[in-house]
Design a protein around this motif. Sequence first.
Motif, PDB file in Angstrom:
ATOM      1  N   ASN A 126       4.379  -8.740  14.046  1.00 40.73           N
ATOM      2  CA  ASN A 126       3.884  -7.448  13.554  1.00 40.73           C
ATOM      3  C   ASN A 126       4.529  -7.078  12.225  1.00 40.73           C
ATOM      4  O   ASN A 126       3.847  -6.693  11.278  1.00 40.73           O
ATOM      5  CB  ASN A 126       4.178  -6.341  14.582  1.00 40.73           C
ATOM      6  N   ILE A 127       5.853  -7.219  12.168  1.00 38.94           N
ATOM      7  CA  ILE A 127       6.562  -6.851  10.930  1.00 38.94           C
ATOM      8  C   ILE A 127       6.114  -7.768   9.784  1.00 38.94           C
ATOM      9  O   ILE A 127       5.952  -7.333   8.642  1.00 38.94           O
ATOM     10  CB  ILE A 127       8.099  -6.939  11.109  1.00 38.94           C
ATOM     11  N   SER A 128       5.880  -9.034  10.110  1.00 39.43           N
ATOM     12  CA  SER A 128       5.466  -9.985   9.077  1.00 39.43           C
ATOM     13  C   SER A 128       4.111  -9.580   8.496  1.00 39.43           C
ATOM     14  O   SER A 128       3.899  -9.627   7.269  1.00 39.43           O
ATOM     15  CB  SER A 128       5.401 -11.389   9.692  1.00 39.43           C
ATOM     16  N   ALA A 129       3.191  -9.149   9.386  1.00 39.92           N
ATOM     17  CA  ALA A 129       1.860  -8.723   8.925  1.00 39.92           C
ATOM     18  C   ALA A 129       1.986  -7.483   8.033  1.00 39.92           C
ATOM     19  O   ALA A 129       1.350  -7.399   6.970  1.00 39.92           O
ATOM     20  CB  ALA A 129       0.961  -8.434  10.123  1.00 39.92           C
ATOM     21  N   ILE A 130       2.840  -6.546   8.460  1.00 37.75           N
ATOM     22  CA  ILE A 130       3.047  -5.334   7.653  1.00 37.75           C
ATOM     23  C   ILE A 130       3.659  -5.728   6.297  1.00 37.75           C
ATOM     24  O   ILE A 130       3.232  -5.270   5.237  1.00 37.75           O
ATOM     25  CB  ILE A 130       3.971  -4.343   8.402  1.00 37.75           C
ATOM     26  N   GLU A 187      10.800  -0.320  -3.153  1.00 34.58           N
ATOM     27  CA  GLU A 187       9.965   0.483  -2.254  1.00 34.58           C
ATOM     28  C   GLU A 187       9.652  -0.312  -0.969  1.00 34.58           C
ATOM     29  O   GLU A 187       9.688   0.223   0.139  1.00 34.58           O
ATOM     30  CB  GLU A 187       8.677   0.891  -2.992  1.00 34.58           C
ATOM     31  N   LYS A 188       9.385  -1.601  -1.118  1.00 28.88           N
ATOM     32  CA  LYS A 188       9.108  -2.447   0.054  1.00 28.88           C
ATOM     33  C   LYS A 188      10.336  -2.510   0.959  1.00 28.88           C
ATOM     34  O   LYS A 188      10.231  -2.405   2.184  1.00 28.88           O
ATOM     35  CB  LYS A 188       8.712  -3.861  -0.386  1.00 28.88           C
ATOM     36  N   VAL A 189      11.520  -2.678   0.361  1.00 32.54           N
ATOM     37  CA  VAL A 189      12.757  -2.729   1.142  1.00 32.54           C
ATOM     38  C   VAL A 189      12.940  -1.410   1.886  1.00 32.54           C
ATOM     39  O   VAL A 189      13.291  -1.392   3.073  1.00 32.54           O
ATOM     40  CB  VAL A 189      13.975  -3.035   0.228  1.00 32.54           C
ATOM     41  N   ARG A 190      12.669  -0.285   1.188  1.00 37.94           N
ATOM     42  CA  ARG A 190      12.834   1.031   1.818  1.00 37.94           C
ATOM     43  C   ARG A 190      11.925   1.164   3.045  1.00 37.94           C
ATOM     44  O   ARG A 190      12.345   1.578   4.111  1.00 37.94           O
ATOM     45  CB  ARG A 190      12.525   2.138   0.788  1.00 37.94           C
ATOM     46  N   GLN A 191      10.660   0.757   2.883  1.00 35.18           N
ATOM     47  CA  GLN A 191       9.709   0.877   3.993  1.00 35.18           C
ATOM     48  C   GLN A 191      10.099  -0.024   5.169  1.00 35.18           C
ATOM     49  O   GLN A 191      10.022   0.372   6.326  1.00 35.18           O
ATOM     50  CB  GLN A 191       8.301   0.516   3.514  1.00 35.18           C
ATOM     51  N   LEU A 192      10.535  -1.252   4.860  1.00 27.31           N
ATOM     52  CA  LEU A 192      10.914  -2.184   5.936  1.00 27.31           C
ATOM     53  C   LEU A 192      12.177  -1.717   6.648  1.00 27.31           C
ATOM     54  O   LEU A 192      12.294  -1.828   7.872  1.00 27.31           O
ATOM     55  CB  LEU A 192      11.102  -3.600   5.368  1.00 27.31           C
ATOM     56  N   ASP A 193      13.122  -1.170   5.899  1.00 23.87           N
ATOM     57  CA  ASP A 193      14.342  -0.621   6.511  1.00 23.87           C
ATOM     58  C   ASP A 193      13.987   0.511   7.464  1.00 23.87           C
ATOM     59  O   ASP A 193      14.518   0.606   8.574  1.00 23.87           O
ATOM     60  CB  ASP A 193      15.301  -0.101   5.428  1.00 23.87           C
ATOM     61  N   LYS A 194      13.072   1.363   7.023  1.00 21.01           N
ATOM     62  CA  LYS A 194      12.676   2.524   7.836  1.00 21.01           C
ATOM     63  C   LYS A 194      11.987   2.056   9.130  1.00 21.01           C
ATOM     64  O   LYS A 194      12.305   2.513  10.230  1.00 21.01           O
ATOM     65  CB  LYS A 194      11.731   3.411   7.008  1.00 21.01           C
ATOM     66  N   LEU A 195      11.080   1.092   8.974  1.00 22.93           N
ATOM     67  CA  LEU A 195      10.326   0.582  10.130  1.00 22.93           C
ATOM     68  C   LEU A 195      11.219  -0.058  11.198  1.00 22.93           C
ATOM     69  O   LEU A 195      10.914  -0.004  12.380  1.00 22.93           O
ATOM     70  CB  LEU A 195       9.366  -0.506   9.641  1.00 22.93           C
ATOM     71  N   THR A 196      12.289  -0.703  10.747  1.00 26.54           N
ATOM     72  CA  THR A 196      13.123  -1.486  11.672  1.00 26.54           C
ATOM     73  C   THR A 196      14.401  -0.752  12.058  1.00 26.54           C
ATOM     74  O   THR A 196      15.293  -1.346  12.681  1.00 26.54           O
ATOM     75  CB  THR A 196      13.512  -2.840  11.022  1.00 26.54           C
ATOM     76  N   LYS A 197      14.481   0.540  11.703  1.00 32.28           N
ATOM     77  CA  LYS A 197      15.705   1.316  11.927  1.00 32.28           C
ATOM     78  C   LYS A 197      16.185   1.239  13.379  1.00 32.28           C
ATOM     79  O   LYS A 197      17.375   1.099  13.649  1.00 32.28           O
ATOM     80  CB  LYS A 197      15.419   2.778  11.544  1.00 32.28           C
ATOM     81  N   ASN A 198      15.230   1.265  14.324  1.00 36.31           N
ATOM     82  CA  ASN A 198      15.616   1.290  15.740  1.00 36.31           C
ATOM     83  C   ASN A 198      16.235  -0.013  16.230  1.00 36.31           C
ATOM     84  O   ASN A 198      16.797  -0.062  17.317  1.00 36.31           O
ATOM     85  CB  ASN A 198      14.404   1.625  16.619  1.00 36.31           C
ATOM     86  N   LEU A 199      16.139  -1.080  15.429  1.00 36.70           N
ATOM     87  CA  LEU A 199      16.743  -2.352  15.835  1.00 36.70           C
ATOM     88  C   LEU A 199      18.242  -2.370  15.594  1.00 36.70           C
ATOM     89  O   LEU A 199      18.956  -3.240  16.096  1.00 36.70           O
ATOM     90  CB  LEU A 199      16.125  -3.515  15.052  1.00 36.70           C
ATOM     91  N   SER A 200      18.708  -1.398  14.789  1.00 33.91           N
ATOM     92  CA  SER A 200      20.133  -1.376  14.456  1.00 33.91           C
ATOM     93  C   SER A 200      20.877  -0.540  15.494  1.00 33.91           C
ATOM     94  O   SER A 200      20.382   0.489  15.930  1.00 33.91           O
ATOM     95  CB  SER A 200      20.300  -0.766  13.068  1.00 33.91           C
TER      96      SER A 200
END
Length: 202
Positions: free
Chosen positions: A168-172, A182-195
């Motif tokens: 899913n993350i790869s598709a996004i 901006e891409k790094v910011r969005q990916l960090d936000k999306l995966t925040k719960n994994l940390s």
Amino acid sequence: MQANNIEDGNTLFPVFLKLENLNLLLVGGGNVALEKLEAIFKNSPNARVKLVAIDIFNLTRAFLSDHKIPYEERPFYENDLEGVNLAIIAVNDHDASRQIKEACAGRNVLANVADTPAQCDFYLGSVVKKGNLKVAISTNGKSPTVAKRLKETLNAALPDEMDSLLSNISAIRDNLKGDFAEKVRQLDKLTKNLSPDQSAGR
Ligand SMILES: C[C@@]1(CC(=O)O)C2=NC(=C\c3[nH]c(c(CCC(=O)O)c3CC(=O)O)Cc3[nH]c(c(CC(=O)O)c3CCC(=O)O)/C=C3\N/C(=C\2)[C@@H](CCC(=O)O)[C@]3(C)CC(=O)O)/[C@H]1CCC(=O)O
Ligand SMILES: NC(=O)c1ccc[n+]([C@@H]2O[C@H](COP(=O)([O-])OP(=O)(O)OC[C@H]3O[C@@H](n4cnc5c(N)ncnc54)[C@H](O)[C@@H]3O)[C@@H](O)[C@H]2O)c1
């Protein structure tokens, strides 16, 4: 140059090799050679491997046939290193092992010397695999058994859904717009719960 001084802490640098693009020579046809073959083909089914050994044990021979791996039943000759990128030396003769390692060094072939960690240019790791996720573990040669146990622990702890999460993350990721930051910011936000620290991320 000493490849890895095991007395001075862990200085190993982990990498993930694409063995389908490299030529690997395995010297030896006994138990350890079979273990290394199993480890290689479990991870890299299209690995380019050839094997040379004076005697090839039946189980090793069966594995070689099953995986259509070319082999020759004879002692190692220096010419075996022609076109080879990596070697694994798994022989039961320390003098031969050292000589084969020297031949590898003379040709800039990186070598794993199963009977002598200090002579290895690289170690194999214990591997946890969940779909596309791969975690490699090394104890700096201190205890492969501990590496194996940690593998079992991590394997049980990592959720099986890890692979669908990665898909899913790869598709996004492939469809993100904006500049790199901006891409790094969005990916960090999306995966925040994994940390474990869920306040982490931007
Ligand atoms: C991870 C794994 C990858 C793989 O081989 O695929 C691997 N060994 C595995 C298993 C294993 N090996 C051995 C045992 C018996 C119990 C014990 O000794 O603990 C078991 C356990 C078992 O089989 O249950 C014996 C052994 N291994 C080495 C020596 C030589 C020495 O230490 O002097 C001896 C003694 C020989 C003797 O006494 O005669 C050396 C190495 N073994 C390494 C890797 C590298 C360091 C990895 C690291 O940094 O942790 C290194 C340095 C070089 C290399 O081989 O790359 C795999 C995990 C399997 C899994 O994941 O299930
Ligand atoms: N790194 C590891 O994970 C690990 C684990 C256990 C043992 N070991 C060590 O690995 C070594 C090999 O153990 P094994 O159980 O596979 O031994 P083994 O006796 O089962 O097999 C040795 C193989 O080496 C071949 N051989 C010997 N000299 C050769 C030469 N000059 N050219 C080509 N082939 C040659 C033999 O024909 C045989 O196929 C031992 O020294 C052992 O202590 C390493």
